[in-house]
Every structure is written in C-alpha cells, then in structure tokens.
Design a protein around this motif. Structure first.
Motif, PDB file in Angstrom:
ATOM      1  N   UNK A 155       0.963  -1.282  -0.009  1.00  0.00           N
ATOM      2  CA  UNK A 155      -0.017  -0.234  -0.181  1.00  0.00           C
ATOM      3  C   UNK A 155       0.827   1.369   0.034  1.00  0.00           C
ATOM      4  N   UNK A 156       1.864   1.284   0.535  1.00  0.00           N
ATOM      5  CA  UNK A 156       2.900   2.428   0.619  1.00  0.00           C
ATOM      6  C   UNK A 156       3.249   2.727  -0.828  1.00  0.00           C
ATOM      7  N   UNK A 157       3.509   1.872  -1.754  1.00  0.00           N
ATOM      8  CA  UNK A 157       3.937   2.143  -3.126  1.00  0.00           C
ATOM      9  C   UNK A 157       2.833   2.571  -4.060  1.00  0.00           C
ATOM     10  N   UNK A 158       1.304   2.400  -3.394  1.00  0.00           N
ATOM     11  CA  UNK A 158       0.327   3.109  -4.351  1.00  0.00           C
ATOM     12  C   UNK A 158       0.159   4.480  -4.022  1.00  0.00           C
ATOM     13  N   UNK A 159      -0.316   5.453  -4.861  1.00  0.00           N
ATOM     14  CA  UNK A 159      -0.354   6.818  -4.615  1.00  0.00           C
ATOM     15  C   UNK A 159      -1.584   7.169  -3.603  1.00  0.00           C
ATOM     16  N   UNK A 160      -1.880   8.150  -3.021  1.00  0.00           N
ATOM     17  CA  UNK A 160      -2.905   8.471  -2.051  1.00  0.00           C
ATOM     18  C   UNK A 160      -4.295   8.470  -3.131  1.00  0.00           C
ATOM     19  N   UNK A 161      -4.253   8.903  -4.281  1.00  0.00           N
ATOM     20  CA  UNK A 161      -5.386   8.823  -5.202  1.00  0.00           C
ATOM     21  C   UNK A 161      -5.784   7.323  -5.382  1.00  0.00           C
ATOM     22  N   UNK A 162      -4.751   6.562  -5.649  1.00  0.00           N
ATOM     23  CA  UNK A 162      -5.172   4.963  -5.984  1.00  0.00           C
ATOM     24  C   UNK A 162      -5.648   4.440  -4.666  1.00  0.00           C
ATOM     25  N   UNK A 163      -5.070   4.699  -3.522  1.00  0.00           N
ATOM     26  CA  UNK A 163      -5.672   4.224  -2.433  1.00  0.00           C
ATOM     27  C   UNK A 163      -6.947   4.619  -1.826  1.00  0.00           C
ATOM     28  N   UNK A 164      -7.305   5.735  -2.070  1.00  0.00           N
ATOM     29  CA  UNK A 164      -8.678   6.299  -1.848  1.00  0.00           C
ATOM     30  C   UNK A 164      -9.618   5.778  -2.708  1.00  0.00           C
ATOM     31  N   UNK A 165      -9.283   5.485  -3.887  1.00  0.00           N
ATOM     32  CA  UNK A 165     -10.070   4.964  -5.087  1.00  0.00           C
ATOM     33  C   UNK A 165     -10.434   3.595  -4.562  1.00  0.00           C
ATOM     34  N   UNK A 166      -9.499   2.819  -4.181  1.00  0.00           N
ATOM     35  CA  UNK A 166      -9.719   1.307  -3.607  1.00  0.00           C
ATOM     36  C   UNK A 166     -10.733   1.380  -2.577  1.00  0.00           C
ATOM     37  N   UNK A 167     -10.392   2.203  -1.625  1.00  0.00           N
ATOM     38  CA  UNK A 167     -11.277   2.196  -0.589  1.00  0.00           C
ATOM     39  C   UNK A 167     -12.776   2.679  -0.700  1.00  0.00           C
ATOM     40  N   UNK A 168     -12.838   3.713  -1.598  1.00  0.00           N
ATOM     41  CA  UNK A 168     -14.132   4.172  -2.005  1.00  0.00           C
ATOM     42  C   UNK A 168     -14.750   3.253  -2.847  1.00  0.00           C
ATOM     43  N   UNK A 169     -14.261   2.498  -3.492  1.00  0.00           N
ATOM     44  CA  UNK A 169     -14.768   1.297  -4.279  1.00  0.00           C
ATOM     45  C   UNK A 169     -15.199   0.161  -3.564  1.00  0.00           C
ATOM     46  N   UNK A 170     -14.287  -0.460  -2.644  1.00  0.00           N
ATOM     47  CA  UNK A 170     -14.564  -0.993  -1.536  1.00  0.00           C
ATOM     48  C   UNK A 170     -15.881  -1.018  -0.608  1.00  0.00           C
ATOM     49  N   UNK A 171     -15.888   0.300  -0.145  1.00  0.00           N
ATOM     50  CA  UNK A 171     -16.996   0.766   0.844  1.00  0.00           C
ATOM     51  C   UNK A 171     -18.401   1.370   0.305  1.00  0.00           C
ATOM     52  N   UNK A 172     -18.178   1.772  -1.066  1.00  0.00           N
ATOM     53  CA  UNK A 172     -19.416   2.198  -1.619  1.00  0.00           C
ATOM     54  C   UNK A 172     -20.504   1.202  -1.709  1.00  0.00           C
ATOM     55  N   UNK A 173     -21.600   1.500  -2.519  1.00  0.00           N
ATOM     56  CA  UNK A 173     -22.909   0.845  -2.441  1.00  0.00           C
ATOM     57  C   UNK A 173     -22.498  -0.472  -3.444  1.00  0.00           C
ATOM     58  N   UNK A 174     -21.543  -0.578  -4.238  1.00  0.00           N
ATOM     59  CA  UNK A 174     -21.219  -1.689  -4.949  1.00  0.00           C
ATOM     60  C   UNK A 174     -19.972  -2.489  -4.620  1.00  0.00           C
ATOM     61  N   UNK A 175     -19.448  -2.112  -3.510  1.00  0.00           N
ATOM     62  CA  UNK A 175     -18.255  -2.870  -2.759  1.00  0.00           C
ATOM     63  C   UNK A 175     -19.019  -4.045  -1.984  1.00  0.00           C
ATOM     64  N   UNK A 176     -18.484  -3.666  -0.822  1.00  0.00           N
ATOM     65  CA  UNK A 176     -18.777  -4.560   0.473  1.00  0.00           C
ATOM     66  C   UNK A 176     -20.158  -4.957   0.762  1.00  0.00           C
ATOM     67  N   UNK A 177     -21.095  -3.573   0.477  1.00  0.00           N
ATOM     68  CA  UNK A 177     -22.598  -3.956   0.584  1.00  0.00           C
ATOM     69  C   UNK A 177     -23.070  -5.014  -0.335  1.00  0.00           C
ATOM     70  N   UNK A 178     -22.572  -5.061  -1.489  1.00  0.00           N
ATOM     71  CA  UNK A 178     -22.923  -6.396  -2.335  1.00  0.00           C
ATOM     72  C   UNK A 178     -22.465  -7.686  -1.684  1.00  0.00           C
TER      73      UNK A 178
END
Length: 190
Positions: free
Chosen positions: A115-138
């Motif tokens: 995760x340190x090698x990822x940019x902050x934008x990519x890390x934020x997008x991963x978390x946003x995708x994971x936790x939004x309505x089409x990620x973990x909720x599904x």
C-alpha cells in the motif's frame, strides 16, 4: 599569522555553504510565510474574491466560533490526529515484532509494504470502491446480511474512521520497515 588566514578561509567556505540553501529559504519566506500573514489579514475583511473588500473586524471570528459545524470539524480533526498518530506507531511496531519472528519475512514485508507504493489517489479509490454501494454492501447482500449493506462512506462518523484507517493502511509499510531495521540493530546484550 598563518592561523588567522586559515580561519578566514574556513569562514569564507562556511558562508558559501549557505548560498546553496538561500533559494529554498527565499522561496519559503516569500511564498509560505507571506501567505500566512496575508491570509490572517484577509480574515478581518468580508470579501468574495471579486468585489471590493470591506473591513469586518473580528465578526468573522465571532461567527466562526458560533457555527456548530466549526466545533464538529475541530472535534473531527482532533480525533483524526490522535487516532492516526497512535495507530501509525502501534500497528507498524506490532507487525514489525511479529514479522521479525516469522520465517516468511520477505513475503510479509512485501504484503505490508504494497500500500505504501500506491499513490494516495489510488488508495482512496480502492477504499471508495470497496466501501461504496457496489463494494462490500453487495457482498453482504450475497451473504444474506442486508442490514449491513449500506453506503458506509455516507455515515458521518464512520467515514472519518475509514479515512483514518486508509491513511494508516498506506503508511504502515514504511513505518513497519523502519521498526524492523531498528529491531534488527538493537543490541541484544544485557
């Protein structure tokens, strides 16, 4: 006589060294410090950025401290600072202790450092995708837990802790490597 000439020569070299950092000092002085003073000066005016400025005195500060959103943002900032500081030290230290005692040291170092090698934008997008309505909720819907299937980022207090954990997740690898190198270099003698 020879010592004074040598001392003057060393002094000249000493002052020449400061010329290398002079551009950075000037840059910080001109753009950073002056912008702080200019912003503080602007805080006493009412201005939308286009019309003429009108002096407002301390009314902006009075309105700021009476605004309930300001107190909430201060509380959120304090929570953010305390939680991120504590977890950014304790979790990497715990992982470093566990990893130095593990036989799969390289694998774990790579997994936690990724995760340190990822940019902050990519890390934020991963978390946003994971936790939004089409990620973990599904996933929770599929598992038969519809009460857990919600947009976790839309819950005010939950999203603060999610952002803290995202920041800690991205910084855990570097801090862990620093702790591992410190643990390995510790003197084991009593």
């Amino acid at each position: 006589m020879a010592k004074t000439t040598e001392a003057k020569h060393k002094t000249r070299i000493y002052w020449k060294d400061y010329l290398y950092i002079a551009p950075a000092v000037l840059f910080i002085g001109i753009f950073f410090i002056t912008s702080i003073f200019y912003t503080f000066r602007l805080s006493f005016f009412e201005w939308d950025g286009f019309s003429t400025m009108t002096f407002n005195g301390i009314n902006n500060y009075v309105n700021l401290f009476q605004d309930p959103n300001f107190l909430i943002s201060v509380l959120n900032t304090l929570i953010w600072v305390v939680c991120s500081m504590v977890t950014s030290v304790l979790l990497p230290l715990l992982f470093a202790i566990m990893i130095t005692r593990s036989s799969a040291l390289t694998l774990f170092k790579n997994v936690f450092y990724f995760p340190t090698a990822l940019s902050a934008t990519v890390g934020g997008m991963i978390m946003a995708t994971l936790l939004s309505t089409y990620g973990l909720p599904q996933i929770f819907n599929v598992l038969g837990k519809p009460e857990w299937a919600r947009d976790w980022l839309a819950i005010p207090y939950v999203n603060t802790f999610i952002m803290i954990l995202t920041g800690v997740w991205q910084g855990i690898g570097l801090n862990m490597l620093l702790f591992i190198s410190g643990i390995r270099n510790m003197d084991s003698s009593p």
